[in-house]
Design a protein around this motif. Structure first.
Motif, mmCIF file in Angstrom:
data_model
loop_
_atom_site.group_PDB
_atom_site.id
_atom_site.type_symbol
_atom_site.label_atom_id
_atom_site.label_comp_id
_atom_site.label_asym_id
_atom_site.label_seq_id
_atom_site.Cartn_x
_atom_site.Cartn_y
_atom_site.Cartn_z
ATOM 1 N N GLY A 123 -2.663 29.006 -16.578
ATOM 2 C CA GLY A 123 -4.109 28.848 -16.772
ATOM 3 C C GLY A 123 -4.762 30.161 -17.157
ATOM 4 O O GLY A 123 -5.553 30.732 -16.415
ATOM 5 N N GLN B 39 -8.398 36.962 -15.068
ATOM 6 C CA GLN B 39 -7.409 37.082 -13.985
ATOM 7 C C GLN B 39 -6.134 37.757 -14.493
ATOM 8 O O GLN B 39 -5.533 38.573 -13.785
ATOM 9 N N GLY C 270 1.014 26.208 -23.852
ATOM 10 C CA GLY C 270 1.936 25.165 -23.404
ATOM 11 C C GLY C 270 1.535 24.612 -22.056
ATOM 12 O O GLY C 270 0.448 24.908 -21.559
ATOM 13 N N GLY D 198 1.979 24.688 -18.337
ATOM 14 C CA GLY D 198 2.462 25.564 -17.273
ATOM 15 C C GLY D 198 3.124 24.830 -16.127
ATOM 16 O O GLY D 198 3.743 25.464 -15.272
ATOM 17 N N ALA E 298 -5.560 26.418 -11.847
ATOM 18 C CA ALA E 298 -6.105 25.082 -12.077
ATOM 19 C C ALA E 298 -5.579 24.206 -10.941
ATOM 20 O O ALA E 298 -4.522 24.485 -10.370
ATOM 21 N N PRO F 82 -9.057 20.772 -13.267
ATOM 22 C CA PRO F 82 -7.728 20.178 -13.058
ATOM 23 C C PRO F 82 -6.605 20.827 -13.878
ATOM 24 O O PRO F 82 -6.831 21.263 -15.013
#
Ligand code: SAH
Length: 220
Positions: free
Chosen positions: A93, A99, A140, A142, A159, A214
């Motif tokens: 994500g 991050q 892609g 994860g 997520a 999500p």
């Protein structure tokens, strides 16, 4: 001006850490994590329309229905990983890449996966431009991790998952730590800390109630 805003963000993170000390098991985050939070320009990771709020201690929209996480949550998840300079980290994500940038300053290499191609491309270009070079990114799903570079000292999922993906547990090094929000999408999740001991045994601990967008493409 920006220095003052960053100082306010750090103060807000510290205050929230104190409020949540019972859940997080400490009064304050690691000084190394806070030092990196203080020198990473969050304003570079938010859309121009939200520049005024770049250093607020809250999530912000980044387009495509996604968000840049709240600074306190970024500090908490980073702190939970207990990173060391020689660690290899997998992030699921990428989103804005904020991050990712924080992690990259605390370990040797970050592999990061983003589901939405335009977000992945934008984050990759932004991280290169800002000079964070120990990052490799991929578009892609994860959920399956990134087996080519496994095992990882740390894995972070930003997520909300309905369950802990087995491929991620498999790709965690003995002694490694995985941080992931697990629960009902859009509503409420528990941030979980998974650690794998030297014998490969897995322990799972609930840390705190959180709310993430999500995780897409889940399967068993
Ligand atoms: N850490 C990011 C958070 C972004 S929000 C930041 O602070 O900017 C969560 C991100 O996870 C979104 O960009 C979303 O597209 C991505 N995502 C959702 N499901 C995913 C999956 N299966 N694999 C990789 N990325 C995923």
């Amino acid at each position: 001006m920006i220095d003052r805003q960053i100082q306010r963000m750090l103060d807000d993170i510290e205050t929230e850490a104190q409020y949540t000390r019972k859940m997080i098991g400490k009064n304050a985050f690691d000084p190394g994590v806070m030092a990196v939070m203080s020198k990473t320009p969050r304003n570079e990771f938010v859309p121009n329309t939200y520049l005024d709020a770049a250093f607020d201690n809250g999530p912000l929209p980044i387009g495509h229905g996604q968000t840049i996480s709240q600074p306190y949550i970024v500090a908490l998840m980073t702190d939970l990983l207990e990173l060391e300079a020689d660690h290899i980290v997998l992030e699921i994500g990428t989103g804005s890449g904020y991050q990712t940038a924080i992690l990259s300053q605390l370990c040797k290499k970050v592999y990061t996966i983003e589901y939405i191609p335009v977000l992945a491309d934008a984050a990759n270009a932004r991280l290169q431009r800002l000079g964070y070079h120990n990052i490799e990114s991929m578009t892609g799903n994860g959920y399956d991790g990134w087996p080519e570079h496994a095992p990882y000292d740390g894995i972070i999922v930003t997520a909300a998952a309905s369950h802990i993906p087995q491929p991620l547990i498999d790709q965690l090094k003995p002694g490694g730590r995985l941080v992931i929000p697990v629960g009902r999408p859009h509503l409420y999740q528990e941030l979980m800390l998974v650690d794998k001991d030297a014998d490969g045994e897995v322990n799972i601990k609930q840390v705190l109630g959180v709310a993430f967008v999500p995780l897409q493409g889940e399967h068993d």
